[in-house]
Scaffold this motif. Structure first.
Motif, PDB file in Angstrom:
ATOM      1  N   SER A  10    -104.304   0.264  25.003  1.00  0.00           N
ATOM      2  CA  SER A  10    -103.091   0.515  25.784  1.00  0.00           C
ATOM      3  C   SER A  10    -101.834   0.207  24.991  1.00  0.00           C
ATOM      4  N   GLU A  11    -101.845  -0.897  24.296  1.00  0.00           N
ATOM      5  CA  GLU A  11    -100.668  -1.334  23.540  1.00  0.00           C
ATOM      6  C   GLU A  11    -100.333  -0.378  22.394  1.00  0.00           C
ATOM      7  N   PHE A  12    -101.351   0.174  21.757  1.00  0.00           N
ATOM      8  CA  PHE A  12    -101.140   0.981  20.562  1.00  0.00           C
ATOM      9  C   PHE A  12    -101.495   2.456  20.752  1.00  0.00           C
ATOM     10  N   LEU A  13    -101.551   2.908  21.983  1.00  0.00           N
ATOM     11  CA  LEU A  13    -101.986   4.263  22.285  1.00  0.00           C
ATOM     12  C   LEU A  13    -101.195   5.325  21.518  1.00  0.00           C
ATOM     13  N   ASN A  14     -99.909   5.121  21.348  1.00  0.00           N
ATOM     14  CA  ASN A  14     -99.070   6.113  20.670  1.00  0.00           C
ATOM     15  C   ASN A  14     -98.757   5.754  19.224  1.00  0.00           C
ATOM     16  N   ASP A  15     -99.454   4.771  18.681  1.00  0.00           N
ATOM     17  CA  ASP A  15     -99.251   4.350  17.300  1.00  0.00           C
ATOM     18  C   ASP A  15    -100.369   4.948  16.438  1.00  0.00           C
ATOM     19  N   ASP A  16    -100.027   5.949  15.639  1.00  0.00           N
ATOM     20  CA  ASP A  16    -101.037   6.633  14.824  1.00  0.00           C
ATOM     21  C   ASP A  16    -101.598   5.774  13.697  1.00  0.00           C
ATOM     22  N   ASP A  17    -100.978   4.631  13.437  1.00  0.00           N
ATOM     23  CA  ASP A  17    -101.473   3.745  12.381  1.00  0.00           C
ATOM     24  C   ASP A  17    -102.586   2.818  12.854  1.00  0.00           C
ATOM     25  N   VAL A  18    -102.874   2.827  14.142  1.00  0.00           N
ATOM     26  CA  VAL A  18    -103.885   1.922  14.700  1.00  0.00           C
ATOM     27  C   VAL A  18    -104.963   2.738  15.396  1.00  0.00           C
ATOM     28  N   ILE A  19    -106.220   2.505  15.004  1.00  0.00           N
ATOM     29  CA  ILE A  19    -107.371   3.063  15.718  1.00  0.00           C
ATOM     30  C   ILE A  19    -108.387   1.944  15.924  1.00  0.00           C
ATOM     31  N   ILE A  20    -109.242   2.145  16.874  1.00  0.00           N
ATOM     32  CA  ILE A  20    -110.311   1.192  17.176  1.00  0.00           C
ATOM     33  C   ILE A  20    -111.626   1.910  16.898  1.00  0.00           C
ATOM     34  N   ILE A  21    -112.549   1.211  16.282  1.00  0.00           N
ATOM     35  CA  ILE A  21    -113.889   1.764  16.066  1.00  0.00           C
ATOM     36  C   ILE A  21    -114.907   0.741  16.567  1.00  0.00           C
ATOM     37  N   SER A  22    -115.816   1.224  17.388  1.00  0.00           N
ATOM     38  CA  SER A  22    -116.892   0.376  17.904  1.00  0.00           C
ATOM     39  C   SER A  22    -118.214   0.996  17.486  1.00  0.00           C
ATOM     40  N   HIS A  23    -119.014   0.205  16.790  1.00  0.00           N
ATOM     41  CA  HIS A  23    -120.337   0.656  16.350  1.00  0.00           C
ATOM     42  C   HIS A  23    -121.374   0.236  17.375  1.00  0.00           C
ATOM     43  N   SER A  24    -122.257   1.150  17.708  1.00  0.00           N
ATOM     44  CA  SER A  24    -123.389   0.797  18.549  1.00  0.00           C
ATOM     45  C   SER A  24    -124.329  -0.098  17.750  1.00  0.00           C
ATOM     46  N   ILE A  25    -124.847  -1.119  18.384  1.00  0.00           N
ATOM     47  CA  ILE A  25    -125.870  -1.937  17.727  1.00  0.00           C
ATOM     48  C   ILE A  25    -127.251  -1.602  18.283  1.00  0.00           C
ATOM     49  N   GLN A  26    -127.294  -0.593  19.149  1.00  0.00           N
ATOM     50  CA  GLN A  26    -128.559  -0.112  19.695  1.00  0.00           C
ATOM     51  C   GLN A  26    -128.619   1.410  19.565  1.00  0.00           C
ATOM     52  N   PRO A  27    -128.654   1.910  18.341  1.00  0.00           N
ATOM     53  CA  PRO A  27    -128.599   3.364  18.167  1.00  0.00           C
ATOM     54  C   PRO A  27    -129.761   4.115  18.808  1.00  0.00           C
ATOM     55  N   GLY A  28    -130.869   3.442  19.035  1.00  0.00           N
ATOM     56  CA  GLY A  28    -131.983   4.095  19.713  1.00  0.00           C
ATOM     57  C   GLY A  28    -131.674   4.428  21.158  1.00  0.00           C
ATOM     58  N   ASN A  29    -130.828   3.633  21.782  1.00  0.00           N
ATOM     59  CA  ASN A  29    -130.435   3.848  23.179  1.00  0.00           C
ATOM     60  C   ASN A  29    -129.099   4.562  23.306  1.00  0.00           C
ATOM     61  N   ASP A  30    -128.196   4.282  22.398  1.00  0.00           N
ATOM     62  CA  ASP A  30    -126.828   4.778  22.498  1.00  0.00           C
ATOM     63  C   ASP A  30    -126.670   6.114  21.784  1.00  0.00           C
ATOM     64  N   THR A  31    -127.108   7.151  22.450  1.00  0.00           N
ATOM     65  CA  THR A  31    -126.938   8.500  21.910  1.00  0.00           C
ATOM     66  C   THR A  31    -125.476   8.905  22.041  1.00  0.00           C
ATOM     67  N   VAL A  32    -125.129   9.991  21.427  1.00  0.00           N
ATOM     68  CA  VAL A  32    -123.760  10.505  21.541  1.00  0.00           C
ATOM     69  C   VAL A  32    -123.424  10.743  23.015  1.00  0.00           C
ATOM     70  N   GLU A  33    -124.357  11.304  23.757  1.00  0.00           N
ATOM     71  CA  GLU A  33    -124.123  11.578  25.173  1.00  0.00           C
ATOM     72  C   GLU A  33    -123.894  10.291  25.962  1.00  0.00           C
ATOM     73  N   VAL A  34    -124.693   9.273  25.687  1.00  0.00           N
ATOM     74  CA  VAL A  34    -124.538   7.982  26.368  1.00  0.00           C
ATOM     75  C   VAL A  34    -123.175   7.376  26.040  1.00  0.00           C
ATOM     76  N   LEU A  35    -122.773   7.446  24.777  1.00  0.00           N
ATOM     77  CA  LEU A  35    -121.470   6.908  24.383  1.00  0.00           C
ATOM     78  C   LEU A  35    -120.330   7.690  25.023  1.00  0.00           C
ATOM     79  N   GLN A  36    -120.469   9.002  25.158  1.00  0.00           N
ATOM     80  CA  GLN A  36    -119.444   9.807  25.828  1.00  0.00           C
ATOM     81  C   GLN A  36    -119.310   9.403  27.289  1.00  0.00           C
TER      82      GLN A  36
END
Length: 68
Positions: A10-36
Motif C-alpha cells: 500500500s505504501e509503495f504502490l505507485n513507486d516503481d523502484d519498489v517491488i515485493i517478491i514472495s517465494h513459495s516454500i511449498q512448490p509442490g502445493n503452490d501451483t501458479v493457479e493456487v498462487l493466483q
C-alpha cells in the motif's frame, strides 16, 4: 508476514523502484493457479507484489546464496 507486506504494498504502490517478491516454500502445493487465487483473495497487486514458485532445490539455493 502477509499483513506486514500488505502495508508495504500500500505504501509503495505507485513507486516503481519498489517491488515485493514472495517465494513459495511449498512448490509442490503452490501451483501458479493456487498462487493466483491467493493473490486475488488477499488483494495482492501483480504489478507490485510477485508470488513465485519453482523447483524446491532452486528456491532454497537462491535463498541461501543470494539473500543471506
Amino acid at each position: 508476514m502477509r499483513s506486514q507486506l500488505s502495508k508495504v504494498q500500500s505504501e509503495f504502490l505507485n513507486d516503481d523502484d519498489v517491488i515485493i517478491i514472495s517465494h513459495s516454500i511449498q512448490p509442490g502445493n503452490d501451483t501458479v493457479e493456487v498462487l493466483q487465487q491467493y493473490a486475488q483473495k488477499n488483494g495482492i497487486k501483480a504489478q507490485k507484489w510477485h508470488l513465485v514458485t519453482g523447483e524446491r532445490e532452486q528456491i532454497y539455493a537462491l535463498a541461501r546464496n543470494a539473500y543471506f
